[in-house]
Motif scaffolding. Structure first.
Motif, PDB file in Angstrom:
ATOM      1  N   LEU A 302      20.113  19.778   8.738  1.00  0.00           N
ATOM      2  CA  LEU A 302      21.076  20.453   9.626  1.00  0.00           C
ATOM      3  C   LEU A 302      20.958  21.968   9.493  1.00  0.00           C
ATOM      4  CD1 LEU A 302      24.300  18.272   9.231  1.00  0.00           C
ATOM      5  CD2 LEU A 302      22.615  18.223  11.060  1.00  0.00           C
ATOM      6  N   ARG A 303      20.830  22.442   8.255  1.00  0.00           N
ATOM      7  CA  ARG A 303      20.716  23.890   8.058  1.00  0.00           C
ATOM      8  C   ARG A 303      19.441  24.437   8.676  1.00  0.00           C
ATOM      9  NH1 ARG A 303      23.815  22.953   3.083  1.00  0.00           N
ATOM     10  NH2 ARG A 303      22.023  21.961   2.093  1.00  0.00           N
ATOM     11  N   ALA A 304      18.346  23.698   8.579  1.00  0.00           N
ATOM     12  CA  ALA A 304      17.080  24.173   9.118  1.00  0.00           C
ATOM     13  C   ALA A 304      17.005  24.049  10.630  1.00  0.00           C
ATOM     14  CB  ALA A 304      15.928  23.396   8.487  1.00  0.00           C
ATOM     15  N   THR A 305      17.729  23.095  11.204  1.00  0.00           N
ATOM     16  CA  THR A 305      17.609  22.817  12.636  1.00  0.00           C
ATOM     17  C   THR A 305      18.620  23.595  13.466  1.00  0.00           C
ATOM     18  OG1 THR A 305      16.863  20.576  12.101  1.00  0.00           O
ATOM     19  CG2 THR A 305      17.562  20.991  14.363  1.00  0.00           C
ATOM     20  N   PHE A 306      19.875  23.614  13.020  1.00  0.00           N
ATOM     21  CA  PHE A 306      20.931  24.186  13.843  1.00  0.00           C
ATOM     22  C   PHE A 306      21.410  25.541  13.383  1.00  0.00           C
ATOM     23  CE2 PHE A 306      21.671  19.483  14.206  1.00  0.00           C
ATOM     24  CZ  PHE A 306      21.048  19.372  15.432  1.00  0.00           C
ATOM     25  N   GLY A 307      20.793  26.121  12.366  1.00  0.00           N
ATOM     26  CA  GLY A 307      21.183  27.457  11.957  1.00  0.00           C
ATOM     27  C   GLY A 307      20.655  27.794  10.589  1.00  0.00           C
ATOM     28  N   PRO A 308      19.623  28.615  10.486  1.00  0.00           N
ATOM     29  CA  PRO A 308      19.045  28.918   9.186  1.00  0.00           C
ATOM     30  C   PRO A 308      19.868  29.895   8.347  1.00  0.00           C
ATOM     31  CG  PRO A 308      17.887  30.117  10.915  1.00  0.00           C
ATOM     32  CD  PRO A 308      18.878  29.218  11.607  1.00  0.00           C
ATOM     33  N   THR A 309      20.739  30.678   8.971  1.00  0.00           N
ATOM     34  CA  THR A 309      21.513  31.658   8.213  1.00  0.00           C
ATOM     35  C   THR A 309      22.839  31.054   7.766  1.00  0.00           C
ATOM     36  OG1 THR A 309      22.708  32.562  10.130  1.00  0.00           O
ATOM     37  CG2 THR A 309      20.507  33.438   9.680  1.00  0.00           C
ATOM     38  N   PRO A 310      23.436  31.580   6.698  1.00  0.00           N
ATOM     39  CA  PRO A 310      24.738  31.076   6.263  1.00  0.00           C
ATOM     40  C   PRO A 310      25.801  31.155   7.358  1.00  0.00           C
ATOM     41  CG  PRO A 310      23.757  32.427   4.549  1.00  0.00           C
ATOM     42  CD  PRO A 310      22.880  32.573   5.748  1.00  0.00           C
ATOM     43  N   SER A 311      25.754  32.172   8.201  1.00  0.00           N
ATOM     44  CA  SER A 311      26.733  32.277   9.283  1.00  0.00           C
ATOM     45  C   SER A 311      26.583  31.136  10.286  1.00  0.00           C
ATOM     46  CB  SER A 311      26.588  33.625   9.991  1.00  0.00           C
ATOM     47  OG  SER A 311      26.871  34.687   9.115  1.00  0.00           O
ATOM     48  N   ASP A 312      25.337  30.769  10.598  1.00  0.00           N
ATOM     49  CA  ASP A 312      25.103  29.660  11.516  1.00  0.00           C
ATOM     50  C   ASP A 312      25.618  28.347  10.938  1.00  0.00           C
ATOM     51  OD1 ASP A 312      23.862  31.291  13.396  1.00  0.00           O
ATOM     52  OD2 ASP A 312      21.910  31.085  12.427  1.00  0.00           O
TER      53      ASP A 312
END
Length: 478
Positions: A302-312
């Protein structure tokens, strides 16, 4: 005597000047020597420091994690049950077999076999999941085996030893069921779906595997009282982790996260997003040991697909937590079409519900919030709100981060206005003023514990036990 004192003073002054000149000359020579040595070595940053100019800061690598921290769930080595019959009842169409115990009625075994065939068609043919892995004849055939026992117990799906030489962790499975099961279709679908999940990624957490199987059932079957209980359990205790490692009574309710993925991120079939997320979590084969190595896991995907930054990542989980407030009877915008049947069972529990007229108030939860768990507070807009605004402040414990979302909600459940509280990495305090309360009957505050140890070490569901964290919120009228 006066002449002698004058001559002595002159000699002393000359000696002092020579000493000072020698020290100064020596310091100058030493300084140039050091500078030339630094320049000859090519260390521009050191030369800059010598000249009083700060050099470039070197990044310090993050500290290593304790190697004793578990990287995955325990490998269960459960032996297959023994039966009183040599030959199982097997399907002529699909690789499925039912082994019945000595006291199990034959009709019950045939009913289970029919339910398995129907489940196989829905899961594999209709939803596109892979079929269960060949078990190399461990149950007498290569098909998925169900061991039907007499009595009242909790059905389970167990993994066989991992396949050697495979490109990722994969394992065949067998199911243990009971003839007192009232919802055979549901149990059979979960059996086939979890067996398919073990083929996709055997190292993934049992919690996620059960949540995925429940999501598959919700899309392919008809909801039962067990589904209502599963949704009610997680919504009654939203502070619990929605992504965990070990099986618990909240595992089936973890399907809410997969359903949110399907509803908001899916572009193909009804469970394509959930299945793709699960399949992408398959990593290299785990080394021999008592535990699986679940790296990467579904949250890494999920972190790699929908938002790589902590804010995402914070935005994604904040949106999910906010959406949980509108399941069932509170779903005024039909944002959860698959869970419309849940009605009051889908209503999330508010930690506090206070009238606007009682503000200012500082509030704290009865229980701390686990990573990926959420909390909800309702401020009822009683009286005249014309020209009024509400000041919101939140404080929580380090080192975790919280994501907060505010919304003015109308009487029919629609969101009049949503206010995203700024997400600040490594901060433990946020503030926001909400004005223009017109058209609403209440102000909703939804917070989520993102867990982890900051951006360097985000939350990992394999690191149990989890450390929940508390918070306080302050509301005041202006």
């Amino acid at each position: 005597m006066a002449l002698k004192r004058t001559r002595d003073r002159a000699r002393f002054c000359e000696y002092t000047r020579c000493v000072r000149r020698a020290v100064k000359c020596g310091a100058t020579v030493f300084g140039w020597t050091v500078a030339l040595a630094l320049l000859s070595r090519g260390h521009a940053a050191d030369a800059q420091l010598l000249m009083g100019v700060s050099g470039s800061k070197k990044e310090r690598p993050p500290p290593a994690l304790d190697p004793h921290i578990p990287k995955g769930a325990l490998r269960r080595a459960l032996a297959r049950p023994t039966t009183g019959f040599d030959l199982p009842a097997c399907s002529f169409k699909y690789p499925l077999c039912v082994h019945r115990g000595t006291t199990v009625d034959e009709a019950a075994a045939l009913s289970w076999l029919a339910a398995l065939e129907s489940a196989y068609e829905r899961v594999v043919f209709c939803l596109g999941a892979p079929g269960p892995l060949d078990d190399a004849g461990r149950g007498g055939t290569s098909g998925l085996d169900v061991y039907l026992q007499h009595g009242d117990g909790a059905s389970s799906v167990e993994a066989d030893p991992a396949v050697l030489g495979a490109g990722h962790d994969e394992a065949s499975a067998f199911c243990v069921a009971w003839d007192s099961e009232s919802t055979i279709d549901r149990a059979a679908t979960r059996c086939v779906a979890e067996a398919a999940a073990l083929r996709l990624d055997a190292s993934e957490t049992p919690f996620a595997r059960r949540a995925l199987a429940t999501e598959v059932w919700l899309h392919s079957g008809r909801p039962t009282s067990a589904d209502a209980r599963a949704v009610d359990d997680v919504q009654a205790e939203p502070e619990r982790a929605i992504a965990a490692r070990d099986l618990s009574r909240f595992s089936e309710g973890g399907a809410l996260l997969f359903d949110y993925l399907d509803a908001t991120r899916g572009r193909g079939g009804v469970v394509d997003a959930a299945l793709a997320t699960y399949a992408l979590s398959a990593g290299p084969p785990s080394p021999a040991g008592p535990r699986w190595v679940n790296e990467p896991d579904t949250l890494d995907v999920l972190r790699a697909t929908f938002g790589p930054t902590p804010s995402d990542v914070a935005r994604f989980f904040g949106d999910f937590a906010f959406a949980r407030a509108f399941i069932g009877a509170r779903d005024g915008a039909t944002a959860w079409p698959l869970l419309g049947w849940s009605t009051n069972a889908g209503r999330v529990r508010f930690e506090w519900s206070v009238p606007l007229s009682t503000l200012p108030r500082r509030l704290s939860p009865a229980h701390p919030i686990e990573p990926t768990g959420s909390t909800y507070i309702w401020v009822a807009l009683d009286g005249d709100v014309q020209g009024k605004s509400i000041a919101f402040q939140a404080d929580w414990e380090s080192p975790v981060s919280f994501r907060w979302v505010l919304a003015v909600v109308a009487a029919d459940g629609h969101v009049v206005r949503r206010i995203d509280v700024p997400y600040l990495e490594r901060e433990t305090h946020v503030e926001r003023i909400v004005g223009d309360l017109g058209g609403g009957v209440g102000l909703l505050a939804a917070g989520t514990n993102l867990g982890g140890l900051g951006p360097t070490y985000p939350f990992d569901p394999d690191f149990e036990p989890y450390e929940p964290h508390g918070y306080t919120v302050y509301f005041a009228t202006q």
